[in-house]
Design a protein around this motif. Structure first.
Motif, short mmCIF file in Angstrom:
data_model
loop_
_atom_site.label_atom_id
_atom_site.label_comp_id
_atom_site.label_asym_id
_atom_site.label_seq_id
_atom_site.Cartn_x
_atom_site.Cartn_y
_atom_site.Cartn_z
N ASP A 1 0.83 -1.21 0.00
CA ASP A 1 0.00 0.00 0.00
C ASP A 1 0.87 1.26 0.00
O ASP A 1 0.58 2.23 -0.71
CB ASP A 1 -0.91 0.01 1.23
CG ASP A 1 -2.05 -0.99 1.12
OD1 ASP A 1 -2.44 -1.32 -0.01
OD2 ASP A 1 -2.56 -1.42 2.17
N LEU A 2 1.93 1.25 0.80
CA LEU A 2 2.85 2.38 0.85
C LEU A 2 3.52 2.61 -0.51
O LEU A 2 3.59 3.74 -1.01
CB LEU A 2 3.91 2.14 1.92
CG LEU A 2 5.11 3.10 1.96
CD1 LEU A 2 4.66 4.54 2.18
CD2 LEU A 2 6.11 2.67 3.03
N ILE A 3 3.99 1.54 -1.12
CA ILE A 3 4.65 1.64 -2.43
C ILE A 3 3.69 2.19 -3.47
O ILE A 3 4.05 3.04 -4.30
CB ILE A 3 5.20 0.26 -2.85
CG1 ILE A 3 6.38 -0.14 -1.94
CG2 ILE A 3 5.64 0.27 -4.31
CD1 ILE A 3 6.80 -1.58 -2.09
N THR A 4 2.44 1.72 -3.42
CA THR A 4 1.43 2.19 -4.37
C THR A 4 1.22 3.69 -4.25
O THR A 4 1.17 4.43 -5.25
CB THR A 4 0.10 1.45 -4.14
OG1 THR A 4 0.31 0.04 -4.28
CG2 THR A 4 -0.96 1.90 -5.14
N LEU B 1 0.00 5.73 7.82
CA LEU B 1 0.43 5.91 6.43
C LEU B 1 0.22 7.35 5.94
O LEU B 1 1.14 7.93 5.34
CB LEU B 1 -0.29 4.92 5.52
CG LEU B 1 -0.03 5.07 4.01
CD1 LEU B 1 1.45 4.98 3.68
CD2 LEU B 1 -0.84 4.03 3.23
N PRO B 2 -0.92 7.98 6.19
CA PRO B 2 -1.08 9.37 5.72
C PRO B 2 -0.03 10.32 6.31
O PRO B 2 0.47 11.20 5.60
CB PRO B 2 -2.49 9.74 6.20
CG PRO B 2 -3.22 8.43 6.25
CD PRO B 2 -2.19 7.45 6.74
N ARG B 3 0.31 10.12 7.58
CA ARG B 3 1.32 11.01 8.20
C ARG B 3 2.70 10.76 7.62
O ARG B 3 3.48 11.70 7.41
CB ARG B 3 1.34 10.79 9.72
CG ARG B 3 2.19 11.83 10.45
CD ARG B 3 1.99 11.75 11.96
NE ARG B 3 2.71 10.63 12.54
CZ ARG B 3 3.99 10.67 12.93
NH1 ARG B 3 4.70 11.79 12.77
NH2 ARG B 3 4.56 9.63 13.46
N LEU B 4 3.02 9.49 7.32
CA LEU B 4 4.29 9.16 6.69
C LEU B 4 4.38 9.82 5.31
O LEU B 4 5.40 10.42 4.94
CB LEU B 4 4.45 7.65 6.58
CG LEU B 4 5.63 7.10 5.77
CD1 LEU B 4 6.96 7.68 6.24
CD2 LEU B 4 5.66 5.58 5.82
N LEU B 5 3.30 9.73 4.55
CA LEU B 5 3.29 10.34 3.22
C LEU B 5 3.45 11.86 3.32
O LEU B 5 4.17 12.47 2.53
CB LEU B 5 1.99 9.98 2.49
CG LEU B 5 1.84 8.52 2.08
CD1 LEU B 5 0.41 8.25 1.61
CD2 LEU B 5 2.84 8.14 1.01
#
Length: 441
Positions: free
Chosen positions: A27-30, A115-119
């Motif tokens: 999901d992160l890679i996508t 994930l949103p915070r990492l992005l």
């Protein structure tokens, strides 16, 4: 002094731990690729600017591997080999404060649901239109489909709820959309994963909805196998077996971790089931779906486990003759209820018990595999290495179970394709055979 140019938009994602972590990395890679980042998985090129480590914090060995990996790339960063180092996943969720203090070279730590915070930290947008899309890191013919997150069970040894939170199901509609996208790109096998499959749907549909999900997935063109992993034994809903019997694409395979057989240990583990109930459940499952392959795991060395308790477990394994079996040694995990007990089984005893149990299973597995000699099985081809094809029957999951080995010098197979194989020999954990044509011209 830096001696090379690093690309700020070139990212490497390193995944540690289980298949659920792998899905998170995909999901992160996508999302990163949707933001025009150049992304690699489990490999770091010389000009990579950013490394993201997706960690595991399940047991001591997994935590040690995660920490060693973080330290490795922290050293690479300190020498100018990368610009930024980020850490996410279960270990980061559980020990963020400690890790920030101990490994300051890491630029930021993120939890399992951040994930949103990492992005945002990477100045990337969370693209909602990509939800349901996923870049696969597995071979293109199979994919893990995570149907829920977290767990509501209270097993005394398990730290997963501390790291993943409570159970949250995905909707059937979203999962069908995701699986349909997979099928368009050539995926033939869906491996359904969750911390607890049987709980699926209770939160959003107010009932156990795994059979309904299976029926929906069974209708997707291109999907040929659907496999179930990680079911909980207590109050097991037999409707799942009805769906397995009814639906042709659902493999006759069930991963159901039992953890132990001795009643005192099952009680201390808070497994909500007894030896007699476990025995009856296995008999009922096999009666409902004859020929099913049952995979299970057991935990040895739990606090207070006596030699008598362990012998009960050994006798149970001999009696049940499980098709697939794995063994873990107990890990004393902070903030679990078992942590209040003394970890009073020495490591050497844990290791010795694990070895004894696997030796019992090794003999069982050899006997069960020898019984397959002379029979024909449909096999999905996973790879070709060193002059041999390696594939699996419907009774084997990727990465963890038996393989079917086929000599490439006298057979031709297509990677990701199905062939019929006559089994001609067997070892404890592998079958050996040749491709046959069931429909000759």
């Amino acid at each position: 002094m830096k001696t090379k140019t690093l690309k700020a938009n070139k990212v490497s994602v390193i995944t540690l731990g289980c298949s659920k972590n792998l899905v998170d990395s995909e999901d992160l890679i996508t999302q990163l690729k949707g933001n025009e980042y150049e992304v690699a998985h489990d490999t770091v090129a010389k000009d990579t600017g950013i490394v993201i480590i997706n960690t595991c914090g399940f047991i001591d060995l997994a935590k040690e591997e995660s920490i060693n990996t973080i330290l490795k790339y922290a050293q690479v960063k300190s020498k100018g080999g990368i610009e930024k180092l980020y850490v996410t996943g279960c270990l980061s969720q559980r020990y963020k404060d400690n890790l920030e203090e101990e490994i300051p070279e890491v630029d930021a730590f993120f939890g399992t649901l951040e994930l949103p915070r990492l992005l945002k930290t990477l100045e990337a947008d969370y693209k909602y239109e990509l939800v349901g899309e996923r870049v696969l890191t597995t071979p293109s013919h199979f994919a893990y489909l995570k149907i829920s997150e977290g767990c509501n069970r209270t097993c005394s040894f398990c730290a997963i709820p501390l790291m993943r939170g409570g159970h949250v199901s995905k909707t059937i509609e979203d999962l069908v959309k995701e699986a349909t996208n997979f099928a368009k790109y050539g995926v033939k096998e869906l491996i359904l994963i969750a911390q607890e499959l049987t709980y699926y749907g209770l939160d959003i549909y107010k009932k156990r909805a795994l059979p309904e999900l299976l029926r929906a997935l069974n209708s997707i063109d291109g999907i040929e196998w659907i496999r179930l992993q990680y079911a909980y034994p207590s109050k097991f809903p037999m409707e799942i077996m009805d769906a397995m019997l009814e639906l042709p694409k659902v493999c006759n395979y069930l991963d159901i971790p039992l953890q132990h057989a001795a009643d005192p240990i099952l009680l201390a583990m808070k497994r909500q089931i007894t030896l007699a109930q476990t025995r009856q459940l296995i008999h009922d499952i096999r009666a409902k779906v004859p020929g099913i392959a049952i995979r299970t795991t057991f935990l040895v060395g739990f606090p207070g486990e006596t030699e008598e308790d362990f012998e009960v477990l050994c006798d149970f394994v001999k009696e049940m003759r499980f098709e697939r079996l794995g063994v873990f040694q107990y890990s004393h995990e902070e903030d679990t209820s078992a942590f209040l007990s003394e970890d009073n089984i020495p490591d050497e005893i844990k290791a010795e018990r694990a070895q004894r149990l696997m030796e019992i299973q090794q003999e069982i597995s050899l006997e069960l595999n020898h019984a397959k000699i002379g029979k024909i099985y449909k096999v999905l081809i996973d790879k070709k290495e060193s002059g041999f094809y390696y594939g699996r029957t419907e009774f084997d999951s990727a990465e963890v179970d038996n393989e079917v080995i086929i000599d490439a010098s006298s057979n031709y197979c297509s990677i990701g394709g199905f062939v019929d194989v006559l089994i001609e020999d067997a070892t404890e954990y592998d079958l050996i055979g040749n491709v046959i044509d069931l429909n000759p011209n």
